[in-house]
Design a protein around this motif. Structure first.
Motif, short mmCIF file in Angstrom:
data_model
loop_
_atom_site.label_atom_id
_atom_site.label_comp_id
_atom_site.label_asym_id
_atom_site.label_seq_id
_atom_site.Cartn_x
_atom_site.Cartn_y
_atom_site.Cartn_z
N LEU A 4 1.88 6.86 -6.89
CA LEU A 4 1.05 8.03 -7.20
C LEU A 4 1.79 9.30 -6.83
O LEU A 4 1.82 10.27 -7.61
CB LEU A 4 -0.30 7.95 -6.47
CG LEU A 4 -1.23 9.15 -6.67
CD1 LEU A 4 -1.53 9.37 -8.14
CD2 LEU A 4 -2.50 8.97 -5.85
N GLY A 5 2.41 9.29 -5.65
CA GLY A 5 3.20 10.44 -5.23
C GLY A 5 4.35 10.72 -6.20
O GLY A 5 4.66 11.88 -6.49
N ILE A 17 -5.22 7.30 5.79
CA ILE A 17 -6.52 6.62 5.66
C ILE A 17 -6.36 5.16 5.25
O ILE A 17 -6.99 4.27 5.84
CB ILE A 17 -7.40 7.38 4.64
CG1 ILE A 17 -7.74 8.77 5.18
CG2 ILE A 17 -8.65 6.59 4.29
CD1 ILE A 17 -8.30 9.72 4.13
N TRP A 18 -5.53 4.88 4.26
CA TRP A 18 -5.50 3.56 3.64
C TRP A 18 -4.37 2.68 4.16
O TRP A 18 -4.61 1.55 4.59
CB TRP A 18 -5.39 3.73 2.13
CG TRP A 18 -5.49 2.48 1.32
CD1 TRP A 18 -6.43 1.49 1.44
CD2 TRP A 18 -4.62 2.07 0.26
NE1 TRP A 18 -6.21 0.51 0.51
CE2 TRP A 18 -5.10 0.84 -0.22
CE3 TRP A 18 -3.50 2.64 -0.32
CZ2 TRP A 18 -4.49 0.16 -1.26
CZ3 TRP A 18 -2.89 1.98 -1.37
CH2 TRP A 18 -3.38 0.75 -1.83
N VAL A 51 14.93 7.08 -0.76
CA VAL A 51 14.12 7.80 0.22
C VAL A 51 12.86 7.01 0.58
O VAL A 51 12.34 7.13 1.69
CB VAL A 51 13.82 9.24 -0.27
CG1 VAL A 51 12.83 9.95 0.63
CG2 VAL A 51 15.12 10.03 -0.34
N PHE A 52 12.37 6.16 -0.32
CA PHE A 52 11.22 5.30 -0.04
C PHE A 52 11.47 4.46 1.22
O PHE A 52 10.61 4.35 2.10
CB PHE A 52 10.92 4.38 -1.23
CG PHE A 52 9.87 3.33 -0.95
CD1 PHE A 52 8.54 3.62 -1.11
CD2 PHE A 52 10.23 2.07 -0.51
CE1 PHE A 52 7.56 2.67 -0.85
CE2 PHE A 52 9.26 1.10 -0.24
CZ PHE A 52 7.93 1.40 -0.41
N VAL A 53 12.64 3.85 1.29
CA VAL A 53 12.98 2.99 2.44
C VAL A 53 12.98 3.82 3.71
O VAL A 53 12.39 3.42 4.73
CB VAL A 53 14.33 2.28 2.21
CG1 VAL A 53 14.74 1.51 3.45
CG2 VAL A 53 14.27 1.37 0.99
N TRP A 54 13.63 4.97 3.68
CA TRP A 54 13.65 5.87 4.84
C TRP A 54 12.22 6.25 5.24
O TRP A 54 11.84 6.14 6.41
CB TRP A 54 14.46 7.14 4.54
CG TRP A 54 14.03 8.30 5.38
CD1 TRP A 54 13.26 9.35 4.99
CD2 TRP A 54 14.29 8.51 6.78
NE1 TRP A 54 13.02 10.20 6.05
CE2 TRP A 54 13.64 9.70 7.16
CE3 TRP A 54 14.99 7.79 7.73
CZ2 TRP A 54 13.69 10.20 8.46
CZ3 TRP A 54 15.04 8.29 9.04
CH2 TRP A 54 14.41 9.47 9.38
N ASN A 55 11.42 6.69 4.28
CA ASN A 55 10.07 7.16 4.59
C ASN A 55 9.19 6.07 5.19
O ASN A 55 8.46 6.31 6.14
CB ASN A 55 9.40 7.72 3.33
CG ASN A 55 9.87 9.12 2.99
OD1 ASN A 55 10.40 9.83 3.83
ND2 ASN A 55 9.67 9.51 1.76
N PHE A 56 9.26 4.86 4.62
CA PHE A 56 8.42 3.78 5.14
C PHE A 56 8.78 3.46 6.59
O PHE A 56 7.91 3.42 7.46
CB PHE A 56 8.51 2.51 4.29
CG PHE A 56 7.66 1.40 4.85
CD1 PHE A 56 6.29 1.41 4.68
CD2 PHE A 56 8.23 0.38 5.61
CE1 PHE A 56 5.49 0.42 5.24
CE2 PHE A 56 7.44 -0.62 6.16
CZ PHE A 56 6.07 -0.60 5.98
N LYS A 70 0.83 -1.21 0.00
CA LYS A 70 0.00 0.00 0.00
C LYS A 70 0.87 1.26 0.00
O LYS A 70 0.58 2.22 -0.71
CB LYS A 70 -0.93 0.01 1.22
CG LYS A 70 -2.06 -0.98 1.15
CD LYS A 70 -2.89 -0.91 2.44
CE LYS A 70 -4.08 -1.82 2.41
NZ LYS A 70 -4.90 -1.68 3.64
N PHE A 71 1.91 1.24 0.83
CA PHE A 71 2.81 2.38 0.90
C PHE A 71 3.49 2.59 -0.46
O PHE A 71 3.63 3.73 -0.93
CB PHE A 71 3.86 2.15 2.00
CG PHE A 71 4.65 3.38 2.37
CD1 PHE A 71 4.13 4.30 3.26
CD2 PHE A 71 5.92 3.59 1.86
CE1 PHE A 71 4.85 5.43 3.62
CE2 PHE A 71 6.65 4.71 2.21
CZ PHE A 71 6.11 5.63 3.09
N GLY A 72 3.86 1.49 -1.10
CA GLY A 72 4.48 1.56 -2.42
C GLY A 72 3.54 2.10 -3.48
O GLY A 72 3.93 2.92 -4.32
N LEU A 73 2.29 1.63 -3.47
CA LEU A 73 1.31 2.13 -4.44
C LEU A 73 1.02 3.62 -4.22
O LEU A 73 0.93 4.39 -5.18
CB LEU A 73 0.01 1.32 -4.36
CG LEU A 73 0.10 -0.13 -4.86
CD1 LEU A 73 -1.18 -0.89 -4.54
CD2 LEU A 73 0.41 -0.16 -6.34
#
Length: 126
Positions: free
Chosen positions: A16-17, A57-58, A112-117, A9-12
């Motif tokens: 979009l982001g 939300i998701w 940055v995806f790894v950091w953010n998650f 979900k975070f990846g999807l």
């Protein structure tokens, strides 16, 4: 298994982001002729706002009534991510024999995806 679906979900949401980020960055850099790092910050900011709402939300199904505090945490994580994003772009684009700006931006987004998650899972939405 919950972690696996949360990452998906975070990846999807991130995809979009990323589309919002790339689209806004391109628009401001190429068409409006804003400095590439300012354009990068604008794209990143629009993506962050979108991503907070969807992740709240998701992805993380937050019921925290203190959404202002939660958004502040998300923003801090995102600003650190923006710093990482900008440094990575600078290192790849300016220092690494002129790697294409958008290729450098793609690498920055992946890292940055790894950091953010991790930061959002362990800090913002825990």
């Amino acid at each position: 298994m919950d972690l696996f679906f949360r990452i998906i979900k975070f990846g999807l949401t991130g995809l979009l982001g990323m589309a919002i980020d790339f689209g806004a960055t391109w628009l401001f850099k190429e068409k409006i002729k804003v400095n590439k790092y300012v354009a990068n910050a604008i794209g990143f900011t629009l993506a962050v706002t979108n991503n907070y709402l969807i992740n709240r939300i998701w992805t993380f199904e937050s019921t925290n009534s203190h959404w202002g505090t939660e958004f502040s945490k998300f923003l801090v994580v995102s600003l650190i991510g923006l710093g990482l994003n900008t440094v990575i772009i600078y290192l790849f684009h300016q220092r690494k024999n002129g790697t294409n700006f958008y290729v450098a931006k793609f690498f920055a987004i992946v890292i940055v995806f790894v950091w953010n998650f991790l930061a959002n899972m362990l800090f913002t939405f825990r």
